[in-house]
Design an enzyme around this catalytic site. Structure first.
Site, PDB file in Angstrom:
ATOM      1  N   GLU A   1      -8.773  -7.261  -1.929  1.00 44.35           N
ATOM      2  CA  GLU A   1      -8.778  -7.624  -0.510  1.00 44.35           C
ATOM      3  C   GLU A   1      -9.929  -8.603  -0.302  1.00 44.35           C
ATOM      4  O   GLU A   1     -11.032  -8.378  -0.796  1.00 44.35           O
ATOM      5  CB  GLU A   1      -9.008  -6.407   0.401  1.00 44.35           C
ATOM      6  CG  GLU A   1      -7.916  -5.365   0.403  1.00 44.35           C
ATOM      7  CD  GLU A   1      -8.260  -4.164   1.289  1.00 44.35           C
ATOM      8  OE1 GLU A   1      -9.288  -4.232   2.010  1.00 44.35           O
ATOM      9  OE2 GLU A   1      -7.520  -3.171   1.254  1.00 44.35           O
TER      10      GLU A   1
ATOM     11  N   ASN B   1      -7.324   3.706  -3.947  1.00 39.74           N
ATOM     12  CA  ASN B   1      -7.902   2.604  -3.180  1.00 39.74           C
ATOM     13  C   ASN B   1      -9.032   3.106  -2.295  1.00 39.74           C
ATOM     14  O   ASN B   1      -8.817   3.948  -1.433  1.00 39.74           O
ATOM     15  CB  ASN B   1      -6.832   1.946  -2.307  1.00 39.74           C
ATOM     16  CG  ASN B   1      -7.403   0.783  -1.509  1.00 39.74           C
ATOM     17  OD1 ASN B   1      -7.731  -0.250  -2.071  1.00 39.74           O
ATOM     18  ND2 ASN B   1      -7.524   0.958  -0.197  1.00 39.74           N
ATOM     19  N   GLU B   2     -10.236   2.627  -2.546  1.00 37.66           N
ATOM     20  CA  GLU B   2     -11.406   2.993  -1.753  1.00 37.66           C
ATOM     21  C   GLU B   2     -11.553   4.500  -1.592  1.00 37.66           C
ATOM     22  O   GLU B   2     -11.973   4.981  -0.535  1.00 37.66           O
ATOM     23  CB  GLU B   2     -11.370   2.304  -0.392  1.00 37.66           C
ATOM     24  CG  GLU B   2     -11.487   0.798  -0.488  1.00 37.66           C
ATOM     25  CD  GLU B   2     -11.726   0.131   0.865  1.00 37.66           C
ATOM     26  OE1 GLU B   2     -11.726   0.838   1.888  1.00 37.66           O
ATOM     27  OE2 GLU B   2     -11.916  -1.092   0.890  1.00 37.66           O
TER      28      GLU B   2
ATOM     29  N   ARG C   1     -21.361   0.348  -6.509  1.00 37.87           N
ATOM     30  CA  ARG C   1     -20.295  -0.505  -7.031  1.00 37.87           C
ATOM     31  C   ARG C   1     -20.398  -0.681  -8.542  1.00 37.87           C
ATOM     32  O   ARG C   1     -19.382  -0.703  -9.244  1.00 37.87           O
ATOM     33  CB  ARG C   1     -20.280  -1.847  -6.318  1.00 37.87           C
ATOM     34  CG  ARG C   1     -21.509  -2.709  -6.488  1.00 37.87           C
ATOM     35  CD  ARG C   1     -21.427  -3.924  -5.575  1.00 37.87           C
ATOM     36  NE  ARG C   1     -22.614  -4.738  -5.611  1.00 37.87           N
ATOM     37  CZ  ARG C   1     -22.959  -5.593  -4.645  1.00 37.87           C
ATOM     38  NH1 ARG C   1     -22.195  -5.717  -3.573  1.00 37.87           N
ATOM     39  NH2 ARG C   1     -24.050  -6.313  -4.744  1.00 37.87           N
TER      40      ARG C   1
ATOM     41  N   TYR D   1       0.793  -1.226   0.000  1.00 34.03           N
ATOM     42  CA  TYR D   1       0.000   0.000   0.000  1.00 34.03           C
ATOM     43  C   TYR D   1       0.830   1.282   0.000  1.00 34.03           C
ATOM     44  O   TYR D   1       0.382   2.307  -0.497  1.00 34.03           O
ATOM     45  CB  TYR D   1      -0.928   0.023   1.219  1.00 34.03           C
ATOM     46  CG  TYR D   1      -2.009  -1.022   1.221  1.00 34.03           C
ATOM     47  CD1 TYR D   1      -3.266  -0.757   0.698  1.00 34.03           C
ATOM     48  CD2 TYR D   1      -1.781  -2.286   1.768  1.00 34.03           C
ATOM     49  CE1 TYR D   1      -4.266  -1.714   0.712  1.00 34.03           C
ATOM     50  CE2 TYR D   1      -2.780  -3.248   1.787  1.00 34.03           C
ATOM     51  CZ  TYR D   1      -4.020  -2.960   1.255  1.00 34.03           C
ATOM     52  OH  TYR D   1      -5.015  -3.915   1.269  1.00 34.03           O
TER      53      TYR D   1
ATOM     54  N   TYR E   1      -6.440 -10.363   2.823  1.00 32.74           N
ATOM     55  CA  TYR E   1      -6.082  -9.323   3.772  1.00 32.74           C
ATOM     56  C   TYR E   1      -5.917  -9.975   5.148  1.00 32.74           C
ATOM     57  O   TYR E   1      -6.875 -10.543   5.659  1.00 32.74           O
ATOM     58  CB  TYR E   1      -7.187  -8.263   3.817  1.00 32.74           C
ATOM     59  CG  TYR E   1      -6.823  -7.017   4.576  1.00 32.74           C
ATOM     60  CD1 TYR E   1      -6.148  -5.973   3.944  1.00 32.74           C
ATOM     61  CD2 TYR E   1      -7.143  -6.884   5.921  1.00 32.74           C
ATOM     62  CE1 TYR E   1      -5.808  -4.829   4.642  1.00 32.74           C
ATOM     63  CE2 TYR E   1      -6.803  -5.744   6.627  1.00 32.74           C
ATOM     64  CZ  TYR E   1      -6.135  -4.720   5.978  1.00 32.74           C
ATOM     65  OH  TYR E   1      -5.789  -3.581   6.674  1.00 32.74           O
TER      66      TYR E   1
ATOM     67  N   ASP F   1     -16.499  -2.386  -1.930  1.00 30.89           N
ATOM     68  CA  ASP F   1     -17.688  -3.054  -2.458  1.00 30.89           C
ATOM     69  C   ASP F   1     -18.941  -2.461  -1.820  1.00 30.89           C
ATOM     70  O   ASP F   1     -19.533  -3.028  -0.912  1.00 30.89           O
ATOM     71  CB  ASP F   1     -17.596  -4.558  -2.193  1.00 30.89           C
ATOM     72  CG  ASP F   1     -18.742  -5.323  -2.819  1.00 30.89           C
ATOM     73  OD1 ASP F   1     -19.310  -6.194  -2.135  1.00 30.89           O
ATOM     74  OD2 ASP F   1     -19.085  -5.049  -3.985  1.00 30.89           O
TER      75      ASP F   1
END
Length: 484
Positions: free
Chosen positions: A262, A159-160, A206, A89, A295, A201
């Protein structure tokens, strides 16, 4: 003196690049055909069998690939697990990664790398402000640092970042970063390294997010791969109960590889059985999904770890043995797994207030960043730089009013499954991650404060005033009639 230092930086970068190209020649790069990954030499379908790897936590500024002793400790354990990919990350792009990358390569392990850090990312509070030339310099410098390693499977541009209905507007800027990264890779004549996005998600958006990142006539603005952070399969679940069957239908016409960036719900009574492995690597899913990453490697405060680390000692937990057993007994589907060769990209979702607020017209790349396309990004600034400092500063009041937002999007959000809802009735709470939550704001603030201690006068200049070296670099180059 400054010119001598910059020249030394050039020599160091050249040396690292040479070490990279010489150290990884035996590892075939991974390429994309249709919606699947393939080994560029053997032509075999490639499925990601991996773990998310960030000892210390994914919102930690520590680079695990810059410490040879850490890699010497962990890579044999990763090899024993039977994986072929790790996701990292946060890295420090100013450090030497040749030892760790060579060790991963020698053990057949590829890397998926997030290019952001907790202090250099698109800010959910003010994405327009955080999308600046200094931020792109840091992203491009990370690409320069890793692009010559053949075992780099791909980069994540975010990411997210979208972790609620209220943050869908940030997608516009993340997609602009995807475009800029792909154009930079082409301009610098690197191999075609996939650039993607790792999504939470979230039921509400999504499908919209997946469509948005894979839509539009400009190929450079479309992602090459799509990661989904999904914790819907808990314990002894099933293909239907977990909602995996629904995900298959959702992505069945997607034109780029989809994988679980993940997974591994820990809402179980004891250890995780990882029974989802049998579904993920079966013909039931192989036509759409290309594997996934569990994860996570090390046990942190959120209790998702496969191992417990104490100094130079690694203790394998029951979860490790369970996952190892599942990986070893479940083979990849034979042949090409029924992948699709369709190149039909998605239709862009319409802007709708309160539902999907991403604009289909992307912002132009900051003009100051264009010089990097011909000259390279210059000296890497590492994790000590805070490219969104001015953006965070002007949103201090918003932070106090909104406990649930996170201030950056460099790694994973602080509660992946709380925001990532699924058909499964269980709820997972993944507590540490790359987009620091309100409770983690102090980490980001401390890093930003340390960076700015000698640059307090830069605040009035905005984000462009934070990184001075690249501007000096260009000025010196122009002085000596170099073409940038």
């Amino acid at each position: 003196m400054l010119l001598r230092s910059l020249t030394s930086a050039f020599v160091l970068s050249a040396g690292l690049a040479q070490a990279a190209s010489s150290s990884n020649s035996s590892t075939p790069s991974i390429e994309i055909k249709g919606n699947a990954f393939f080994n560029s030499e053997s032509g075999e379908r490639f499925y990601i069998r991996g773990v998310d790897y960030q000892p210390g936590g994914s919102s930690n500024l520590t680079d695990p690939l810059a410490d040879a002793s850490v890699c010497d400790r962990d890579v044999p354990v990763l090899k024993d697990l039977g994986i072929n990919t790790v996701r990292v990350y946060t890295v420090d792009n100013s450090q030497d990664h040749s030892h760790c990358m060579k060790l991963l390569q020698e053990n057949g392990i590829y890397l998926i790398l997030d290019v952001n850090t907790p202090t250099s990312a698109i800010s959910r509070y003010d994405p327009a402000c955080s999308y600046n030339a200094d931020y792109l310099q840091n992203v491009f410098a990370t690409i320069d640092t890793f692009a010559d390693y053949d075992n780099v499977l791909g980069f994540f541009a975010g990411n997210e970042v979208i972790n609620s209905v209220n943050t869908t507007n940030t997608a516009t800027y993340v997609k602009a970063v995807v475009r800029d990264m792909k154009k930079y890779i082409k301009a610098r004549k690197y191999r075609q390294i996939p650039v993607g996005y790792s999504a939470a998600d979230i039921v509400a958006n999504r499908q919209l997010a997946a469509e948005y990142f894979n839509c539009g006539d400009e190929a450079d603005a479309r992602i090459d791969m799509f990661g989904v952070n999904d914790y819907s399969w808990c314990g002894e679940s099933s293909f239907v109960v977990s909602g995996y069957s629904t995900k298959m239908k959702l992505y069945q016409d997607y034109s780029v590889p989809v994988f679980l960036s993940e997974f591994g719900c820990n809402q179980v009574k004891s250890s995780r059985p990882f029974t989802e492995i049998e579904a993920i690597y079966s013909t039931q899913m192989s036509s759409v999904f290309s594997g996934g990453l569990v994860y996570e490697y090390s046990n942190e405060t959120n209790n998702y770890g496969l191992v417990q680390i104490d100094g130079d000692k690694v203790t394998k937990l029951t979860d490790f043995e369970n996952l190892k057993n599942e990986y070893s007994k479940v083979s990849n589907p034979e042949g090409n797994g029924g992948y699709s060769t369709s190149n039909n990209y998605s239709t862009c979702p319409d802007y709708e207030k309160g539902v999907w607020e991403a604009n289909n017209t992307l912002p132009a790349m900051p003009s100051a960043a264009s010089a990097y396309f011909t000259s390279g990004a210059g000296s890497p600034m590492g994790t000590g730089i805070a490219t969104q400092q001015s953006c965070d500063a002007k949103d201090d009041d918003d932070e106090e009013d909104d406990d649930t937002s996170s201030s950056s999007s460099s790694s994973s959000s602080s509660s992946s499954s709380a925001s990532s809802s699924s058909e499964s009735s269980s709820s997972t709470s993944k507590a540490s991650s790359s987009s620091p939550s309100a409770s983690e704001t102090s980490l980001l603030k401390s890093a930003a404060s340390a960076t700015s201690s000698s640059q307090s006068s830069s605040k009035s200049k905005g984000a462009a005033g934070i990184i001075e070296i690249p501007l000096i670099f260009r000025a010196l180059a122009e002085l000596y009639n170099l073409v940038l």
